[in-house]
Every structure is written in structure tokens, then in C-alpha cells.
Design a protein around this motif. Sequence first.
Motif, PDB file in Angstrom:
ATOM      1  N   GLU A 190      37.443-118.308   5.530  1.00  0.00           N
ATOM      2  CA  GLU A 190      36.321-118.182   6.467  1.00  0.00           C
ATOM      3  C   GLU A 190      35.267-117.301   5.820  1.00  0.00           C
ATOM      4  O   GLU A 190      35.551-116.518   4.918  1.00  0.00           O
ATOM      5  N   GLY A 191      34.031-117.425   6.317  1.00  0.00           N
ATOM      6  CA  GLY A 191      32.949-116.593   5.811  1.00  0.00           C
ATOM      7  C   GLY A 191      32.016-117.355   4.891  1.00  0.00           C
ATOM      8  O   GLY A 191      32.227-118.537   4.596  1.00  0.00           O
ATOM      9  N   ARG A 192      30.978-116.658   4.446  1.00  0.00           N
ATOM     10  CA  ARG A 192      29.939-117.292   3.634  1.00  0.00           C
ATOM     11  C   ARG A 192      29.535-116.369   2.494  1.00  0.00           C
ATOM     12  O   ARG A 192      29.492-115.148   2.638  1.00  0.00           O
ATOM     13  N   ILE A 193      29.237-116.984   1.338  1.00  0.00           N
ATOM     14  CA  ILE A 193      28.752-116.244   0.179  1.00  0.00           C
ATOM     15  C   ILE A 193      27.425-116.852  -0.262  1.00  0.00           C
ATOM     16  O   ILE A 193      27.370-118.026  -0.644  1.00  0.00           O
ATOM     17  N   MET A 194      26.371-116.057  -0.191  1.00  0.00           N
ATOM     18  CA  MET A 194      25.054-116.502  -0.627  1.00  0.00           C
ATOM     19  C   MET A 194      24.773-115.869  -1.991  1.00  0.00           C
ATOM     20  O   MET A 194      24.794-114.644  -2.134  1.00  0.00           O
ATOM     21  N   PHE A 195      24.536-116.712  -2.993  1.00  0.00           N
ATOM     22  CA  PHE A 195      24.231-116.240  -4.340  1.00  0.00           C
ATOM     23  C   PHE A 195      22.870-116.776  -4.747  1.00  0.00           C
ATOM     24  O   PHE A 195      22.665-117.983  -4.795  1.00  0.00           O
ATOM     25  N   GLU A 196      21.927-115.869  -5.005  1.00  0.00           N
ATOM     26  CA  GLU A 196      20.552-116.249  -5.338  1.00  0.00           C
ATOM     27  C   GLU A 196      19.994-117.237  -4.322  1.00  0.00           C
ATOM     28  O   GLU A 196      19.293-118.194  -4.658  1.00  0.00           O
ATOM     29  N   GLY A 197      20.341-116.997  -3.052  1.00  0.00           N
ATOM     30  CA  GLY A 197      19.817-117.825  -1.973  1.00  0.00           C
ATOM     31  C   GLY A 197      20.546-119.128  -1.738  1.00  0.00           C
ATOM     32  O   GLY A 197      20.155-119.907  -0.871  1.00  0.00           O
TER      33      GLY A 197
ATOM     34  N   MET B  96      25.383-109.557   8.671  1.00  0.00           N
ATOM     35  CA  MET B  96      24.610-108.846   7.658  1.00  0.00           C
ATOM     36  C   MET B  96      23.435-109.708   7.230  1.00  0.00           C
ATOM     37  O   MET B  96      23.591-110.875   6.901  1.00  0.00           O
ATOM     38  N   GLN B  97      22.247-109.130   7.192  1.00  0.00           N
ATOM     39  CA  GLN B  97      21.062-109.874   6.824  1.00  0.00           C
ATOM     40  C   GLN B  97      20.826-109.779   5.324  1.00  0.00           C
ATOM     41  O   GLN B  97      20.936-108.726   4.721  1.00  0.00           O
ATOM     42  N   SER B  98      20.518-110.903   4.719  1.00  0.00           N
ATOM     43  CA  SER B  98      20.240-110.922   3.291  1.00  0.00           C
ATOM     44  C   SER B  98      18.844-110.391   3.033  1.00  0.00           C
ATOM     45  O   SER B  98      17.903-110.672   3.753  1.00  0.00           O
ATOM     46  N   ALA B  99      18.719-109.592   1.994  1.00  0.00           N
ATOM     47  CA  ALA B  99      17.411-109.113   1.566  1.00  0.00           C
ATOM     48  C   ALA B  99      17.047-109.818   0.267  1.00  0.00           C
ATOM     49  O   ALA B  99      17.909-110.212  -0.501  1.00  0.00           O
ATOM     50  N   SER B 100      15.732-109.943   0.023  1.00  0.00           N
ATOM     51  CA  SER B 100      15.299-110.648  -1.165  1.00  0.00           C
ATOM     52  C   SER B 100      15.763-109.948  -2.431  1.00  0.00           C
ATOM     53  O   SER B 100      15.840-110.557  -3.496  1.00  0.00           O
ATOM     54  N   SER B 101      16.066-108.648  -2.344  1.00  0.00           N
ATOM     55  CA  SER B 101      16.491-107.891  -3.522  1.00  0.00           C
ATOM     56  C   SER B 101      17.994-107.968  -3.756  1.00  0.00           C
ATOM     57  O   SER B 101      18.501-107.377  -4.711  1.00  0.00           O
ATOM     58  N   ASP B 102      18.705-108.672  -2.903  1.00  0.00           N
ATOM     59  CA  ASP B 102      20.158-108.809  -3.062  1.00  0.00           C
ATOM     60  C   ASP B 102      20.472-110.080  -3.840  1.00  0.00           C
ATOM     61  O   ASP B 102      20.044-111.167  -3.469  1.00  0.00           O
ATOM     62  N   ILE B 103      21.244-109.949  -4.911  1.00  0.00           N
ATOM     63  CA  ILE B 103      21.606-111.129  -5.685  1.00  0.00           C
ATOM     64  C   ILE B 103      22.730-111.905  -5.025  1.00  0.00           C
ATOM     65  O   ILE B 103      22.802-113.122  -5.120  1.00  0.00           O
ATOM     66  N   ILE B 104      23.617-111.188  -4.318  1.00  0.00           N
ATOM     67  CA  ILE B 104      24.729-111.864  -3.654  1.00  0.00           C
ATOM     68  C   ILE B 104      25.032-111.166  -2.333  1.00  0.00           C
ATOM     69  O   ILE B 104      25.026-109.936  -2.248  1.00  0.00           O
ATOM     70  N   VAL B 105      25.237-111.960  -1.300  1.00  0.00           N
ATOM     71  CA  VAL B 105      25.539-111.430   0.037  1.00  0.00           C
ATOM     72  C   VAL B 105      26.738-112.187   0.601  1.00  0.00           C
ATOM     73  O   VAL B 105      26.729-113.420   0.676  1.00  0.00           O
ATOM     74  N   ALA B 106      27.768-111.447   0.953  1.00  0.00           N
ATOM     75  CA  ALA B 106      28.969-112.057   1.531  1.00  0.00           C
ATOM     76  C   ALA B 106      29.103-111.610   2.978  1.00  0.00           C
ATOM     77  O   ALA B 106      28.914-110.435   3.293  1.00  0.00           O
ATOM     78  N   THR B 107      29.438-112.558   3.837  1.00  0.00           N
ATOM     79  CA  THR B 107      29.548-112.275   5.259  1.00  0.00           C
ATOM     80  C   THR B 107      30.900-112.739   5.796  1.00  0.00           C
ATOM     81  O   THR B 107      31.271-113.901   5.633  1.00  0.00           O
ATOM     82  N   ASN B 108      31.646-111.813   6.396  1.00  0.00           N
ATOM     83  CA  ASN B 108      32.911-112.102   7.060  1.00  0.00           C
ATOM     84  C   ASN B 108      33.892-112.870   6.168  1.00  0.00           C
ATOM     85  O   ASN B 108      34.524-113.833   6.595  1.00  0.00           O
ATOM     86  N   LEU B 109      34.033-112.429   4.919  1.00  0.00           N
ATOM     87  CA  LEU B 109      34.941-113.119   4.005  1.00  0.00           C
ATOM     88  C   LEU B 109      36.394-112.883   4.394  1.00  0.00           C
ATOM     89  O   LEU B 109      36.845-111.741   4.520  1.00  0.00           O
ATOM     90  N   GLN B 110      37.113-113.979   4.563  1.00  0.00           N
ATOM     91  CA  GLN B 110      38.538-113.902   4.856  1.00  0.00           C
ATOM     92  C   GLN B 110      39.278-114.827   3.891  1.00  0.00           C
ATOM     93  O   GLN B 110      38.864-115.954   3.655  1.00  0.00           O
ATOM     94  N   ARG B 111      40.364-114.298   3.336  1.00  0.00           N
ATOM     95  CA  ARG B 111      41.168-115.112   2.412  1.00  0.00           C
ATOM     96  C   ARG B 111      42.637-114.886   2.702  1.00  0.00           C
ATOM     97  O   ARG B 111      43.136-113.756   2.668  1.00  0.00           O
ATOM     98  N   THR B 112      43.314-115.969   3.021  1.00  0.00           N
ATOM     99  CA  THR B 112      44.741-115.930   3.341  1.00  0.00           C
ATOM    100  C   THR B 112      45.485-116.854   2.393  1.00  0.00           C
ATOM    101  O   THR B 112      45.035-117.969   2.113  1.00  0.00           O
ATOM    102  N   PHE B 113      46.613-116.389   1.888  1.00  0.00           N
ATOM    103  CA  PHE B 113      47.463-117.206   1.027  1.00  0.00           C
ATOM    104  C   PHE B 113      48.754-117.513   1.782  1.00  0.00           C
ATOM    105  O   PHE B 113      49.364-116.623   2.375  1.00  0.00           O
ATOM    106  N   GLY B 114      49.158-118.777   1.753  1.00  0.00           N
ATOM    107  CA  GLY B 114      50.360-119.172   2.471  1.00  0.00           C
ATOM    108  C   GLY B 114      50.062-119.520   3.914  1.00  0.00           C
ATOM    109  O   GLY B 114      48.929-119.393   4.388  1.00  0.00           O
TER     110      GLY B 114
END
Length: 230
Positions: free
Chosen positions: A66-73, A1-19
Motif C-alpha cells: 500500500e502507499g505511493r512513491i512519487m519520484f521526480e513527479g 504529506m504534500q509534495s514540494a517542488s524541491s523534493d526529488i522523492i516523496v513517499a506516502t503511507n508506505l506499507q510492505r508485508t512479506f508472507g
Amino acid sequence: MQSASSDIIVATNLQRTFGKGSGAVHVLKGVDIAIPSGSLIAFKGRSGSGKTTLINLLSALDRPNEGRIMFEGRDLSSMSSKDRDNVRRTRMGLIFQSFALLPLMSAYENVEFVLRVSGFPAKERKDAAIWALEQVGLKPRMNHRPFEMSGGEQQRTAIARAIAHKPSLLLADEPTAELDTKTGFQIMKAFRNLVETSGMSIIMTTHDPAIMEIVDHVYELEDGQIVVPT
């Protein structure tokens, strides 16, 4: 997913595992989402669908496996704990189901106290606290303590506390869950006013179908993935 300048937060391929191993629980399974600046967004889904986990990741309270979270760039997922804490304290506001107000303090004192402990400049604290209470319609009740206020007024005080430092992003986990319909709409009216007057972005989780009619976009989570954005 490409970030746009108008997006405050962009998350890509977020994975969360417990245990680990056979006991591992895969709560998020590759979530991609972009939140436009100045918008009111809702996450919906059954209990266990991953809504709260996603809110915790986007608010830097937790890290993805796994994954990335971009907040305000800026890449939240690669920051140190200290840097993430600083971003959360200065650029984000958090609201939980529990109001967690200090019972012996007035609405004003509850808001001002949080500004004080977060290091907000002393000469600006009074104006910031009063501004926040005005935004949620509580300036006339600012000297009342929690036991003198209704549930809706207490929740609005919690909102004022979360926005007093004027964050660019407000995150709320089921903010109307314990409120009646009328009070819930008062909270949503306050949210809508914040978006329209200050340009703040708001992300919330909810089960209430009526509230979903008020927000700009609804993202449904099912089994750890986003199914249908509407």
C-alpha cells in the motif's frame, strides 16, 4: 504529506508485508517521507527495522503493498515493471555492500562496461566513465584491476559505476559497512562532493554514528516506522 517542488522523492503511507496469514511479517507500517533534492540523507535503525526494504521500495526494486512513491513527479508505484526498470536505469544509481566488480576488468573497464550494457551512447561512454572516476578520485588508478586496489578503492569504483550516467538519485545500502573508519570517511567525502558539485541526491543506510554527523538529515526507523527525523 504534500509534495514540494524541491523534493526529488516523496513517499506516502508506505506499507510492505512479506508472507500471508499468520506468517505475515509487516516490515513497513505506513512510512511517510520526503527527500529534498540535492541532499545527503541517512536511514538508521537496528537490523530488521525496515531500512533495506525502504531503500528497495524507493529504488523501484520492489513494490509496496500500500502507499505511493512519487519520484521526480512520477508515480513509481503505479508504473509497469518495464517503466520502473527504465527509470531506475536512467535516473537512479544503486550501490550495495558487495562491490560486484568484474575481476578481470580495470576500474575504467568496469565503469564503461555497465554504460555499454545499459545502452549509453557509444561516443559518450569514455568521457562519462572518466568523469565518474574523477569524481571519486580514481582517475590515476583507472587502469588497475580490483585485486590491485584496496577495499576503499573498490568501493569508490562501484560508486563511479553507479554515477557514470549522472543519475539524479543515488541509493546506497550500507556502503561503508565493510570498510575501516578512514576509508569510510573517504567514501562519505566522495558522496558530499557529488551532492555539492552535481546536485545529486543521495540516500544511504548506515549504523555508523560518525557518518551520521556528516549527512544533512538522519531518519531513524524502528519497527517499520520512522521515529525521529533529525
